[in-house]
Write a protein that holds these residues in place. Structure first.
Motif, short mmCIF file in Angstrom:
data_model
loop_
_atom_site.label_atom_id
_atom_site.label_comp_id
_atom_site.label_asym_id
_atom_site.label_seq_id
_atom_site.Cartn_x
_atom_site.Cartn_y
_atom_site.Cartn_z
N MET A 1 1.00 -1.08 0.11
CA MET A 1 0.14 0.03 0.03
C MET A 1 1.03 1.32 0.13
O MET A 1 1.80 1.33 0.85
CB MET A 1 -0.95 0.06 1.26
N THR A 2 0.50 2.29 -1.12
CA THR A 2 1.46 3.45 -0.80
C THR A 2 0.48 4.54 -0.21
O THR A 2 -0.51 4.62 -0.66
CB THR A 2 1.56 3.87 -2.31
N GLY A 3 1.25 5.07 0.67
CA GLY A 3 0.65 6.19 1.29
C GLY A 3 1.14 7.50 0.89
O GLY A 3 2.05 7.64 0.12
N THR A 4 0.32 8.39 1.20
CA THR A 4 0.68 9.92 0.81
C THR A 4 1.06 10.77 2.31
O THR A 4 0.59 10.47 3.43
CB THR A 4 -0.28 10.66 0.04
N SER A 5 1.83 11.68 2.10
CA SER A 5 2.07 12.54 3.34
C SER A 5 2.16 14.08 2.73
O SER A 5 2.21 14.41 1.54
CB SER A 5 3.55 12.10 3.82
N SER A 6 2.10 15.02 3.73
CA SER A 6 2.15 16.28 3.46
C SER A 6 3.12 16.87 4.49
O SER A 6 3.18 16.78 5.53
CB SER A 6 0.65 17.26 3.43
N THR A 7 4.13 17.87 3.88
CA THR A 7 4.97 18.42 4.89
C THR A 7 4.82 20.10 4.59
O THR A 7 5.15 20.51 3.73
CB THR A 7 6.35 18.15 4.70
N VAL A 8 4.92 20.69 6.02
CA VAL A 8 4.78 22.21 5.83
C VAL A 8 5.99 22.46 6.81
O VAL A 8 6.09 22.02 7.97
CB VAL A 8 3.44 22.67 6.51
N GLU A 9 6.89 23.32 6.24
CA GLU A 9 8.11 23.74 6.96
C GLU A 9 7.94 25.25 7.36
O GLU A 9 7.38 26.08 6.57
CB GLU A 9 9.35 23.46 6.38
N VAL A 10 8.62 25.71 8.47
CA VAL A 10 8.85 27.08 8.66
C VAL A 10 9.99 27.32 9.07
O VAL A 10 10.64 26.74 9.85
CB VAL A 10 7.87 27.35 10.18
N GLY A 205 5.42 24.81 1.74
CA GLY A 205 4.75 23.57 1.67
C GLY A 205 3.26 23.75 1.34
O GLY A 205 2.54 22.90 1.44
N ARG A 206 3.01 25.05 1.35
CA ARG A 206 1.43 25.65 0.88
C ARG A 206 1.35 26.30 -0.28
O ARG A 206 0.75 27.33 -0.24
CB ARG A 206 0.76 26.05 1.98
N ALA A 207 2.36 26.19 -1.28
CA ALA A 207 2.02 26.91 -2.57
C ALA A 207 0.79 26.99 -3.02
O ALA A 207 0.72 28.04 -3.86
CB ALA A 207 3.25 26.43 -3.31
N ASP A 208 -0.06 26.05 -2.93
CA ASP A 208 -1.29 25.99 -3.51
C ASP A 208 -2.27 27.14 -2.93
O ASP A 208 -3.15 27.39 -3.66
CB ASP A 208 -2.25 24.87 -2.87
N LEU A 209 -1.78 28.02 -1.84
CA LEU A 209 -2.53 28.86 -1.10
C LEU A 209 -1.84 30.42 -1.89
O LEU A 209 -2.56 31.31 -1.68
CB LEU A 209 -2.41 29.21 0.39
#
Length: 324
Positions: A1-10, A205-209
């Motif tokens: 099973m392949t999972g996904t992850s999300s990373t936001v850095e400050v 990590g939130r370039a979509d915003l």
């Protein structure tokens, strides 16, 4: 099973100098960080205010009074006000820390405008397309402690409306709308700290915003709820006093007029009186009352956005929704 992850850095870099009137904030930031497209640059309102010459010689109390549009609540030494920016904050956002004795720092005159200027300057100097958030610290109703919020923003979706979307179980979301600009502000403050001298941060990590270069977005001002839509326009004590006083200038924080049935139920519950629907569409109420209840009746009507009209009978009054 392949999972996904999300990373936001400050990243909150050390090395920022003391900021003074006329300081070039972008010029001070750029040597400290390597920016990329889609980054969100965060700056505290204090450094923006200092650079814009918003440090003034004044006592804190005088400055708070000057920046206040109206007092929302007061408990002992704490005063919560709605300030000239429309923000509801303790002491109108006036800050007396980290400045010379006898001086205070006021919030920027136009935080969204300041954010737009910073964003444009970064674009010119680096070619990078970033979002910008200007932050300040605020308390929250029902919660102890404070957190940073966005008071200025540019090039950023400040909220993400989820209304109309469905969750994993097929339930439609009705009012969910994360205030992502505030979430960015709080996240940045975790890295900046309060006493570490790090007024800048970069959230990655939130370039979509982040919006395209030619779009600045609605700004953080769009997150301020209109007075008539705020369910807590006054503190509990203040609301009672304002309703009893009945000044027409105090109507807005009480919101739009309540439905006739709602006001009828309240009058019956509190005063034991039974209003009668009148008017062409039943949208007015007539109340027969003992003289000793006149003020209480007027206060209940005022608090629900209605006004009292005299009639030919000294023991009757007519109520109608207040006009703007």
């Amino acid at each position: 099973m392949t999972g996904t992850s999300s990373t936001v850095e400050v990243v909150a870099p050390d090395g920022a100098p003391e900021i003074h009137t006329g300081s070039d904030l972008v010029g001070e930031l750029l040597p400290l960080v390597q920016l990329a497209d889609g980054d969100i640059v965060v700056m505290t309102s204090k450094v923006v205010s200092k650079a814009e010459g918003r440090v003034v010689r004044s006592s804190r109390d005088e400055a708070v009074t000057a920046e206040t549009v109206r007092v929302v609540a007061r408990r002992g030494p704490t005063t919560i006000v709605r300030n000239r920016l429309g923000l509801t904050m303790a002491a109108a956002g006036v800050d007396a820390s980290n400045v010379a004795a006898g001086s205070v720092v006021l919030l920027p005159r136009d935080p969204d405008g300041s954010a737009r200027g910073i964003r444009a300057s970064i674009r010119v100097r680096t070619g990078r397309n970033v979002g910008v958030v200007i932050t300040d610290t605020a308390g929250r109703a029902w919660r102890e402690g404070q957190t940073d919020i966005a008071i200025g923003a540019a090039g950023l979706l400040v909220s993400e409306p989820y209304a109309g979307r469905t969750d994993a179980h097929g339930n439609e979301l009705a009012v969910t709308q994360p205030a992502v600009a505030d979430e960015v502000a709080g996240m940045a403050e975790l890295a900046q700290g309060k006493l570490s001298g790090r007024p800048f941060a970069v959230v990655r990590g939130r370039a979509d915003l982040v919006l395209p270069p030619h779009q600045h977005g609605p700004g953080a001002a769009s997150l301020i709820r209109a007075e008539e839509g705020d369910l807590f326009g006054y503190g509990a004590r203040e609301a009672v006093v304002r309703a009893l006083r009945g000044d027409p200038g105090d109507r807005a924080p009480f919101g739009a007029p309540a439905a006739a049935d709602e006001l009828r139920a309240v009058i019956t519950d509190v005063l034991g009186l039974i209003p009668t629907p009148t008017g062409r569409d039943g949208g007015m109420l007539t109340v027969t009352f003992p003289r000793g209840l006149a003020r209480a009746l007027s206060a209940l009507a005022f608090a629900h956005g209605w006004e009292v009209l005299a009639t030919d009978s000294p023991s009757d009054v007519r109520l109608r929704p207040a006009r703007p």
